[in-house]
Motif scaffolding. Sequence first.
Motif, mmCIF file in Angstrom:
data_model
loop_
_atom_site.group_PDB
_atom_site.id
_atom_site.type_symbol
_atom_site.label_atom_id
_atom_site.label_comp_id
_atom_site.label_asym_id
_atom_site.label_seq_id
_atom_site.Cartn_x
_atom_site.Cartn_y
_atom_site.Cartn_z
ATOM 1 N N TYR A 1 -10.550 19.671 -0.383
ATOM 2 C CA TYR A 1 -9.127 19.498 -0.692
ATOM 3 C C TYR A 1 -8.810 18.006 -0.810
ATOM 4 C CZ TYR A 1 -8.448 24.392 0.637
ATOM 5 O OH TYR A 1 -8.508 25.770 0.713
ATOM 6 N N ARG A 2 -7.745 17.729 -1.528
ATOM 7 C CA ARG A 2 -7.258 16.347 -1.631
ATOM 8 C C ARG A 2 -5.801 16.313 -1.201
ATOM 9 N NH1 ARG A 2 -11.017 13.355 -4.861
ATOM 10 N NH2 ARG A 2 -9.588 11.598 -4.989
ATOM 11 N N VAL A 3 -5.441 15.266 -0.489
ATOM 12 C CA VAL A 3 -4.032 15.003 -0.198
ATOM 13 C C VAL A 3 -3.586 13.871 -1.130
ATOM 14 C CG1 VAL A 3 -4.190 15.805 2.176
ATOM 15 C CG2 VAL A 3 -4.622 13.406 1.659
ATOM 16 N N PRO A 4 -2.287 13.643 -1.321
ATOM 17 C CA PRO A 4 -1.833 12.625 -2.287
ATOM 18 C C PRO A 4 -2.494 11.268 -2.061
ATOM 19 C CG PRO A 4 0.026 13.930 -1.535
ATOM 20 C CD PRO A 4 -1.156 14.346 -0.694
ATOM 21 N N GLU A 5 -2.968 10.670 -3.133
ATOM 22 C CA GLU A 5 -3.587 9.357 -3.052
ATOM 23 C C GLU A 5 -2.527 8.261 -3.070
ATOM 24 O OE1 GLU A 5 -6.551 8.828 -6.001
ATOM 25 O OE2 GLU A 5 -7.791 10.495 -5.292
ATOM 26 N N GLY A 6 -2.831 7.142 -2.461
ATOM 27 C CA GLY A 6 -1.899 6.008 -2.430
ATOM 28 C C GLY A 6 -2.326 4.928 -3.398
ATOM 29 N N GLY A 7 -1.378 4.108 -3.805
ATOM 30 C CA GLY A 7 -1.662 2.995 -4.693
ATOM 31 C C GLY A 7 -1.745 1.683 -3.932
ATOM 32 N N ARG B 1 -12.349 -6.660 -7.558
ATOM 33 C CA ARG B 1 -13.010 -6.372 -6.276
ATOM 34 C C ARG B 1 -12.838 -4.900 -5.907
ATOM 35 N NH1 ARG B 1 -14.239 -10.112 -2.024
ATOM 36 N NH2 ARG B 1 -14.339 -9.173 0.054
ATOM 37 N N LEU B 2 -11.623 -4.378 -6.085
ATOM 38 C CA LEU B 2 -11.370 -2.984 -5.737
ATOM 39 C C LEU B 2 -12.079 -2.030 -6.688
ATOM 40 C CD1 LEU B 2 -7.577 -3.195 -4.823
ATOM 41 C CD2 LEU B 2 -9.521 -3.038 -3.274
ATOM 42 N N ALA B 3 -12.172 -2.428 -7.949
ATOM 43 C CA ALA B 3 -12.837 -1.587 -8.951
ATOM 44 C C ALA B 3 -14.333 -1.443 -8.649
ATOM 45 C CB ALA B 3 -12.639 -2.136 -10.339
ATOM 46 N N SER B 4 -14.903 -2.431 -7.989
ATOM 47 C CA SER B 4 -16.345 -2.415 -7.714
ATOM 48 C C SER B 4 -16.696 -1.746 -6.389
ATOM 49 C CB SER B 4 -16.893 -3.857 -7.716
ATOM 50 O OG SER B 4 -16.354 -4.607 -6.636
ATOM 51 N N ALA C 1 5.500 -5.924 -10.313
ATOM 52 C CA ALA C 1 4.401 -5.286 -9.599
ATOM 53 C C ALA C 1 3.237 -5.034 -10.549
ATOM 54 C CB ALA C 1 4.851 -3.973 -8.970
ATOM 55 N N ALA C 2 2.029 -5.205 -10.033
ATOM 56 C CA ALA C 2 0.809 -4.917 -10.787
ATOM 57 C C ALA C 2 -0.059 -4.008 -9.935
ATOM 58 C CB ALA C 2 0.061 -6.207 -11.115
ATOM 59 N N ARG C 3 -0.458 -2.881 -10.495
ATOM 60 C CA ARG C 3 -1.319 -1.967 -9.749
ATOM 61 C C ARG C 3 -2.741 -2.532 -9.711
ATOM 62 N NH1 ARG C 3 -1.591 3.550 -8.126
ATOM 63 N NH2 ARG C 3 -3.734 4.326 -8.141
ATOM 64 N N LEU C 4 -3.309 -2.611 -8.517
ATOM 65 C CA LEU C 4 -4.651 -3.154 -8.336
ATOM 66 C C LEU C 4 -5.697 -2.050 -8.227
ATOM 67 C CD1 LEU C 4 -3.842 -5.899 -5.673
ATOM 68 C CD2 LEU C 4 -3.913 -6.137 -8.165
ATOM 69 N N GLY C 5 -5.286 -0.899 -7.739
ATOM 70 C CA GLY C 5 -6.211 0.204 -7.537
ATOM 71 C C GLY C 5 -5.540 1.275 -6.706
ATOM 72 N N GLY C 6 -6.335 2.118 -6.100
ATOM 73 C CA GLY C 6 -5.802 3.189 -5.270
ATOM 74 C C GLY C 6 -6.753 3.483 -4.125
ATOM 75 N N ILE D 1 0.839 -1.187 0.000
ATOM 76 C CA ILE D 1 0.000 0.000 0.000
ATOM 77 C C ILE D 1 0.880 1.245 0.000
ATOM 78 C CG2 ILE D 1 -1.841 1.201 1.254
ATOM 79 C CD1 ILE D 1 -2.549 -1.583 0.212
ATOM 80 N N GLY D 2 0.448 2.253 -0.745
ATOM 81 C CA GLY D 2 1.154 3.524 -0.709
ATOM 82 C C GLY D 2 1.969 3.767 -1.960
ATOM 83 N N TRP D 3 3.273 3.879 -1.775
ATOM 84 C CA TRP D 3 4.166 4.214 -2.875
ATOM 85 C C TRP D 3 5.290 3.195 -2.890
ATOM 86 C CZ3 TRP D 3 1.744 7.252 0.547
ATOM 87 C CH2 TRP D 3 0.846 8.186 0.035
ATOM 88 N N LEU D 4 5.468 2.520 -4.020
ATOM 89 C CA LEU D 4 6.432 1.428 -4.112
ATOM 90 C C LEU D 4 7.861 1.946 -4.117
ATOM 91 C CD1 LEU D 4 4.927 -1.038 -6.738
ATOM 92 C CD2 LEU D 4 4.949 -1.260 -4.251
ATOM 93 N N ARG D 5 8.725 1.199 -3.460
ATOM 94 C CA ARG D 5 10.157 1.462 -3.554
ATOM 95 C C ARG D 5 10.696 0.810 -4.825
ATOM 96 N NH1 ARG D 5 11.861 -0.393 2.621
ATOM 97 N NH2 ARG D 5 10.497 1.064 3.738
ATOM 98 N N ASP D 6 11.852 1.278 -5.268
ATOM 99 C CA ASP D 6 12.499 0.637 -6.413
ATOM 100 C C ASP D 6 12.804 -0.807 -6.056
ATOM 101 O OD1 ASP D 6 12.396 2.929 -7.899
ATOM 102 O OD2 ASP D 6 14.401 3.601 -7.319
ATOM 103 N N SER D 7 12.561 -1.706 -6.997
ATOM 104 C CA SER D 7 12.733 -3.130 -6.708
ATOM 105 C C SER D 7 12.880 -3.898 -8.006
ATOM 106 C CB SER D 7 11.529 -3.647 -5.918
ATOM 107 O OG SER D 7 11.565 -5.044 -5.803
ATOM 108 N N SER D 8 13.564 -5.034 -7.918
ATOM 109 C CA SER D 8 13.679 -5.928 -9.075
ATOM 110 C C SER D 8 12.462 -6.841 -9.187
ATOM 111 C CB SER D 8 14.946 -6.786 -8.952
ATOM 112 O OG SER D 8 14.892 -7.578 -7.772
#
Length: 298
Positions: A264-270, A294-297, A158-163, A148-155
């Motif tokens: 107002y909005r604060v930064p959204e997480g992934g 599931r997240l999309a619904s 990764a697949a984004r599921l939603g936010g 959750i949040g913001w991914l670190r650099d990694s080998s």
Amino acid sequence: MKRDVNFNRLAVFVALVRAGSFTAAAVQLGMTKAMVSQHLLRLEQELGATLIVRSTRRMALTEAGAAFHADCVQLLEQAQAAIERIGDRRNTPTGTLRLTTSTDYGMAVVAPALADFRKLHPQLSMDLVINDQISDLIAERFDLAIRIGWLRDSSLRAARLGGFRQLVMATPAYLAEHGVPRRPEDLAAHPWIAMSALNAPLRWTFTRGSGTRRVVRMRQAMQANNAAAVRALVLHGAGISVLPDYLVQEDIQAGRLQVLLAQYRVPEGGIYAVYPDPQPPAKVRGFIDFMRDRLASR
């Protein structure tokens, strides 16, 4: 004594016996008659035994050849079965799905999703490990992690599921006592409950629909290392904080918490599925698709 044998020649030998002649075997294998003969000769040399005796008109297995042929047939059948099992694992969720995620998201979202996913695939076993530390997926033999949040650099893949949205929250009782902030700058005068796992837990950027950005530095009153703990402190009137929408939906509906500065909005997480296997098995691909839908619904 150990012998170095080219296993490809075993398949040629079995095909030759099945075909009954060098000519027929060559046609079935898509090679020349001379190549079939050469493979057999090399195999006999590697084994140090004669497998087939042949004349100009016929061929026959030797005693050693008949025994070796039976073993080869069994070996090739086992190899084919292993190949088919790998194919089944690629196409059908089987085995144990071992995954890890954070405490708050795991309890609120992943655990219920896993329960529903297993209803669709009752042959699967589930192993959920909740941990607010970043796990080593390879060393700890995880199939995937939900992060959750913001991914670190990694080998890793990764697949984004939603936010998810982050919401400024306080209890109605706290606001009745301390007043309702009307502007982002007003938050600096209130006790702030910081999420210590963030890179900058006291510095927040607020964006309005027009694109206007305001950066506010908060005054820390308390801190906690996961969102569930921050939520508990906010619910007990300790101050104001930012909380993810998936954790506070029921609190908002029940009136236990109130959203502040909704304009107002604060930064959204992934929300991401992270996995080590470049060709993930069906159980991993299936759960990723299930979570995305599931997240999309929601």
